[in-house]
Design a protein around this motif. Structure first.
Motif, PDB file in Angstrom:
ATOM      1  N   ARG A 154       0.900  -1.159  -0.103  1.00  0.00           N
ATOM      2  CA  ARG A 154       0.073  -0.056   0.039  1.00  0.00           C
ATOM      3  C   ARG A 154       0.952   1.325   0.163  1.00  0.00           C
ATOM      4  O   ARG A 154       0.753   2.154  -0.392  1.00  0.00           O
ATOM      5  N   MET A 155       1.999   1.201   0.683  1.00  0.00           N
ATOM      6  CA  MET A 155       2.871   2.448   0.944  1.00  0.00           C
ATOM      7  C   MET A 155       3.550   2.338  -0.618  1.00  0.00           C
ATOM      8  O   MET A 155       3.811   3.717  -0.890  1.00  0.00           O
ATOM      9  N   ILE A 156       3.870   1.468  -0.964  1.00  0.00           N
ATOM     10  CA  ILE A 156       4.793   1.513  -2.365  1.00  0.00           C
ATOM     11  C   ILE A 156       3.779   2.246  -3.494  1.00  0.00           C
ATOM     12  O   ILE A 156       3.961   3.275  -4.183  1.00  0.00           O
ATOM     13  N   GLU A 157       2.448   1.759  -3.429  1.00  0.00           N
ATOM     14  CA  GLU A 157       1.373   2.510  -4.574  1.00  0.00           C
ATOM     15  C   GLU A 157       1.042   3.862  -3.945  1.00  0.00           C
ATOM     16  O   GLU A 157       1.002   4.787  -5.154  1.00  0.00           O
ATOM     17  N   ASP A 158       0.969   4.079  -2.753  1.00  0.00           N
ATOM     18  CA  ASP A 158       0.860   5.557  -2.486  1.00  0.00           C
ATOM     19  C   ASP A 158       2.091   6.547  -2.790  1.00  0.00           C
ATOM     20  O   ASP A 158       1.810   7.639  -3.351  1.00  0.00           O
ATOM     21  N   ASP A 159       3.366   5.799  -2.640  1.00  0.00           N
ATOM     22  CA  ASP A 159       4.259   6.604  -3.069  1.00  0.00           C
ATOM     23  C   ASP A 159       4.335   6.858  -4.747  1.00  0.00           C
ATOM     24  O   ASP A 159       4.896   7.923  -5.002  1.00  0.00           O
ATOM     25  N   ALA A 160       3.930   5.662  -5.315  1.00  0.00           N
ATOM     26  CA  ALA A 160       4.036   5.943  -6.676  1.00  0.00           C
ATOM     27  C   ALA A 160       3.058   6.906  -7.310  1.00  0.00           C
ATOM     28  O   ALA A 160       3.076   7.343  -8.316  1.00  0.00           O
ATOM     29  N   GLY A 161       2.055   7.043  -6.375  1.00  0.00           N
ATOM     30  CA  GLY A 161       0.740   7.751  -6.866  1.00  0.00           C
ATOM     31  C   GLY A 161      -0.208   7.216  -7.914  1.00  0.00           C
ATOM     32  O   GLY A 161      -1.014   7.707  -8.527  1.00  0.00           O
ATOM     33  N   THR A 162      -0.187   5.949  -7.980  1.00  0.00           N
ATOM     34  CA  THR A 162      -0.900   5.215  -8.977  1.00  0.00           C
ATOM     35  C   THR A 162      -1.126   3.824  -8.698  1.00  0.00           C
ATOM     36  O   THR A 162      -0.148   3.098  -8.187  1.00  0.00           O
ATOM     37  N   PRO A 163      -2.346   3.041  -9.037  1.00  0.00           N
ATOM     38  CA  PRO A 163      -2.228   1.713  -8.621  1.00  0.00           C
ATOM     39  C   PRO A 163      -1.149   0.927  -9.404  1.00  0.00           C
ATOM     40  O   PRO A 163      -0.905   1.135 -10.702  1.00  0.00           O
ATOM     41  N   LEU A 164      -0.818   0.042  -8.772  1.00  0.00           N
ATOM     42  CA  LEU A 164       0.275  -0.958  -9.370  1.00  0.00           C
ATOM     43  C   LEU A 164      -0.210  -2.329  -9.549  1.00  0.00           C
ATOM     44  O   LEU A 164       0.456  -3.104 -10.422  1.00  0.00           O
TER      45      LEU A 164
END
Length: 308
Positions: A39-49
């Motif tokens: 979840r933190m990775i996706e938040d940091d990316a700013g887009t769903p992965l």
């Protein structure tokens, strides 16, 4: 993005397994911890992965891009780790070794070759110096280790014998003394000599021995190199005293004969010399071990003579 290598490994594990549960297990993380990190990775990316499905996950277009770059980054990290380990284990880098002429021209090439074959990414810089110069460089911390004659004093340094390298009398093939099995230095003091240049450590030793015998060498010419000395002897200009390894190297080309000398001071040996074994780099320790240095044993005491 503030991703670390652990984040990338987790994401790839999930992507390859097609499941957060299986990916978490592969990454050795609890499911709750893995879900939070994703979840933190996706938040940091700013887009769903990840596309989440009832029976697993699939990559979004952005997720596929991340997976691609994650693989590249992890491959580069593995390559970097391997290269650093190669430096640490002495398989890569540049090794600087100091050696006197006899060691450099005859002893080291044969011994270095098989060692270097096993280390294709390691470079060796050989520095030719007199034995006295090598000792001075070691004491000043300018050299890590060197191969030199045991005839030079090296107080405060460790020396380990690696090869025999006695001095011999070099004669023209037709010289009246060429058939002798061995000669004493005093037997040849009346001969005309080809000597090495003033200041050469070996020549200083020879001159000192002649002085102690109450004579002075009859020197017709002084040469800067062993090559020049051997060539002059071959042409019948005079006789010379050289290390046995040098005599063997030049005997065919110069048509010379080497006769052993009986005197104790002529029975020189080549030694590996250094300050402290533990202070040596990994590749240097490896090389010296290959040359026969055994630091765990009490080092062999070597006799010292005036200048090599």
């Amino acid at each position: 993005m503030r991703l670390d290598l652990a984040d990338l490994r987790l994401f790839l594990s999930v992507a390859e397994a097609g499941s957060i549960t299986a990916g978490a297990a592969k990454a050795h993380l609890a499911l709750a911890s893995a879900s939070e990190r994703l979840r933190m990775i996706e938040d940091d990316a700013g887009t769903p992965l990840l596309n989440r499905h009832p029976r697993g996950v699939s990559l979004t277009e952005a997720g596929a891009a991340l997976a691609h770059h994650a693989r590249l980054i992890l491959q580069q990290q593995a390559q970097l780790r391997g290269e650093l380990q190669a430096f640490a284990h002495g398989a890569r880098g540049t090794l600087h070794l100091y050696a006197n002429t006899a060691a450099l021209t005859t002893y080291l090439p044969v011994r270095l070759a098989p060692w270097l074959v096993q280390r294709p990414r390691l470079r060796v810089e050989l520095h030719e110096r007199t034995s006295i110069d090598i000792v001075q460089a070691l004491r000043a911390g300018q050299a890590e280790a060197g191969i030199l004659s045991d005839a030079v004093a090296a107080d405060g340094l460790q020396r380990h014998v690696v090869a025999e390298d006695p001095l011999v009398l070099l004669l023209p093939r037709q010289h009246r003394l060429a058939a002798h099995r061995a000669l004493a230095f005093t037997d040849v003091l009346g001969e005309t000599f080809i000597a090495l240049a003033d200041g050469n450590a070996l020549q200083s030793c020879i001159d000192t021995q002649a002085s102690e015998a109450g004579r002075m060498l009859d020197v017709r010419i002084r040469m800067k190199t062993f090559d020049g000395l051997c060539m002059m002897v071959g042409h019948g200009i005079g006789v010379g005293i050289v290390p046995r390894t040098i005599a063997r190297l030049h005997r065919r080309a110069t048509h010379t004969v080497a006769v052993p000398l009986k005197d104790a001071w002529t029975q020189r040996r080549l030694c590996a010399c250094f300050a402290q074994w533990k202070a040596l780099s990994t590749p240097m320790r490896s090389l010296l071990t290959h040359l026969g240095v055994e630091p765990e044993k009490k080092r062999e005491m070597v006799l010292t003579h005036p200048a090599p």
